[in-house]
Design an enzyme around this catalytic site. Structure first.
Site, short mmCIF file in Angstrom:
data_model
loop_
_atom_site.label_atom_id
_atom_site.label_comp_id
_atom_site.label_asym_id
_atom_site.label_seq_id
_atom_site.Cartn_x
_atom_site.Cartn_y
_atom_site.Cartn_z
N ARG A 14 0.70 -1.11 0.02
CA ARG A 14 0.10 -0.11 -0.04
C ARG A 14 0.87 1.24 0.14
O ARG A 14 0.94 1.92 -0.87
CB ARG A 14 -0.93 0.08 1.20
CG ARG A 14 -2.02 1.29 1.35
CD ARG A 14 -1.48 2.58 1.69
NE ARG A 14 -1.28 2.45 2.85
CZ ARG A 14 -0.80 3.68 3.39
NH1 ARG A 14 -0.80 4.88 2.35
NH2 ARG A 14 -0.28 3.69 4.51
N ASP A 15 1.54 1.48 1.01
CA ASP A 15 2.28 2.69 1.13
C ASP A 15 3.35 2.76 0.15
O ASP A 15 3.63 3.93 -0.45
CB ASP A 15 2.82 2.96 2.72
CG ASP A 15 3.27 4.32 3.04
OD1 ASP A 15 3.41 5.23 2.19
OD2 ASP A 15 3.61 4.33 4.22
N HIS A 208 5.00 3.98 13.08
CA HIS A 208 4.81 4.18 11.55
C HIS A 208 6.23 5.04 11.38
O HIS A 208 6.00 6.29 11.42
CB HIS A 208 3.72 4.41 10.75
CG HIS A 208 3.87 4.42 9.29
ND1 HIS A 208 3.14 3.52 8.44
CD2 HIS A 208 4.76 5.23 8.40
CE1 HIS A 208 3.69 3.66 7.21
NE2 HIS A 208 4.30 4.69 7.00
N HIS A 210 9.65 6.60 9.34
CA HIS A 210 10.30 6.74 7.97
C HIS A 210 11.82 6.94 8.18
O HIS A 210 12.24 7.20 9.49
CB HIS A 210 10.04 7.75 7.27
CG HIS A 210 8.47 7.68 6.80
ND1 HIS A 210 7.86 8.29 5.78
CD2 HIS A 210 7.70 6.78 6.98
CE1 HIS A 210 6.67 8.08 5.40
NE2 HIS A 210 6.70 6.87 6.14
N CYS A 241 8.40 8.27 1.08
CA CYS A 241 9.26 9.59 0.99
C CYS A 241 9.54 10.32 -0.43
O CYS A 241 10.82 10.21 -0.78
CB CYS A 241 10.59 9.60 1.80
SG CYS A 241 11.34 11.07 2.24
N ASN A 250 10.05 4.68 3.94
CA ASN A 250 9.54 3.68 5.07
C ASN A 250 10.95 2.80 5.50
O ASN A 250 11.92 2.89 4.73
CB ASN A 250 8.63 2.89 4.50
CG ASN A 250 7.35 3.40 4.48
OD1 ASN A 250 6.66 3.84 5.19
ND2 ASN A 250 6.86 3.37 3.10
#
Length: 310
Positions: A14-15, A208, A210, A241, A250
């Protein structure tokens, strides 16, 4: 299934995928998810229920959910930015729906075109939908820009805790904190997650993080030190990012698993199979840069997983 002390929630499908320009073919997505499951990951965010015109990378999300659901014992997650998306996610059969609520006023308006208060009402509506139509489905809120915002700058910690409490009151089962712009540091992470857990108790959710400025693993460890036990990560650090070229966005799943396992903290993930899961990812996104120090260096001589180090 291998026992674990913590939960690694894989968010790459997803991300990661919605953060890159290319669209991974559906067949490659399914092979990638199969490989992640084979590695022992027990929670996977497989897509977003958003209009295909906005995110063509997610146009096949319902099909991907159906395939993921064929794996027993796996928690299948998807993101939904509003009630309409949550209705589609529920219809597809997801186990958990995640709503993006921004702690930053500016980011909330830019990202979902709603105020923070309006997003709390979306959470309330989705929780009501869950209560009336799918009581087993979990509703999760990821508080984005909780540690700082590229649009607004500093995000007051009192705002983060205030908003987290509102989301929990509105019916969210879990409220986690996201370092959307890679601005967090370990001291800040310890402080804010300590406050979150004091405010929400068992409803305090995932970290979560980064790796934009190289502090992703340090921030995860800081969160672990104050009691967090669920961590989002993306295979190969994919996506997350777009505003920091040359840096993974991530936290890299492979590196996160290695860190915890090396400490004797069991993740339930087979590192060799996890690194093998990079192959279907790269096949589906040829030429897309992926990251990870552990895959590059390999496992140390005499390596043993966390459960065997006690």
């Amino acid at each position: 299934m291998t026992p674990s002390d913590i939960l690694i929630s894989e968010v790459g499908p997803r991300d990661g995928l919605q953060s890159v320009k290319a669209t991974m073919p559906t067949a490659d997505k399914l092979r990638w998810i199969d490989a992640l499951v084979a590695a022992g990951l027990r929670e996977i965010e497989v897509g977003s229920f958003v209009p295909a015109r906005l995110l063509p990378q997610m146009a096949d999300v319902a099909e991907v959910v159906r395939h993921a659901l064929t794996h027993p014992g796996i928690a299948v997650m998807a993101l939904a930015p509003n009630l309409r998306g949550a209705e589609a996610a529920l219809a597809a059969g997801v186990h958990k729906v995640t709503l993006p609520v921004s702690a930053s006023v500016a980011h909330s308006l830019a990202n979902v075109r709603k105020t923070r208060e309006a997003m709390v009402e979306e959470v309330r509506a989705v929780a009501h939908l869950r209560d009336t139509q799918a009581p087993a489905m979990l509703v999760e809120v990821g508080l984005s820009t909780a540690f700082g915002c590229t649009l607004q700058g500093k995000v007051p910690e009192d705002d983060v805790i205030w908003l987290a409490a509102l989301c929990a009151e509105a019916g969210a089962d879990e409220v986690g904190l996201s370092d959307t712009t890679g601005m967090a540091n370990p001291a800040q992470v310890r402080r804010l997650f300590t406050r979150l857990r004091a405010e929400l108790g068992t409803r305090a959710g995932a970290a979560h993080m980064h790796n934009t400025r190289g502090l992703g693993l340090a921030n995860c460890l800081a969160a672990y030190d104050v009691g967090v036990r669920t961590f989002d990560a993306s295979l190969g650090g994919l996506g997350g990012c777009p505003y920091a070229p040359g840096a993974s966005g991530n936290v890299v799943t492979e590196d996160l698993v290695f860190m915890f396992e090396a400490m004797g903290i069991a993740t339930g993930v087979d590192l060799e199979r996890l690194m093998a899961a990079r192959a279907p990812l790269q096949a589906g996104l040829p030429g897309e840069p992926i990251y990870g120090m552990t895959p590059e260096a390999g496992l140390p001589k005499g390596w043993a997983p966390g459960a065997m180090r006690r």
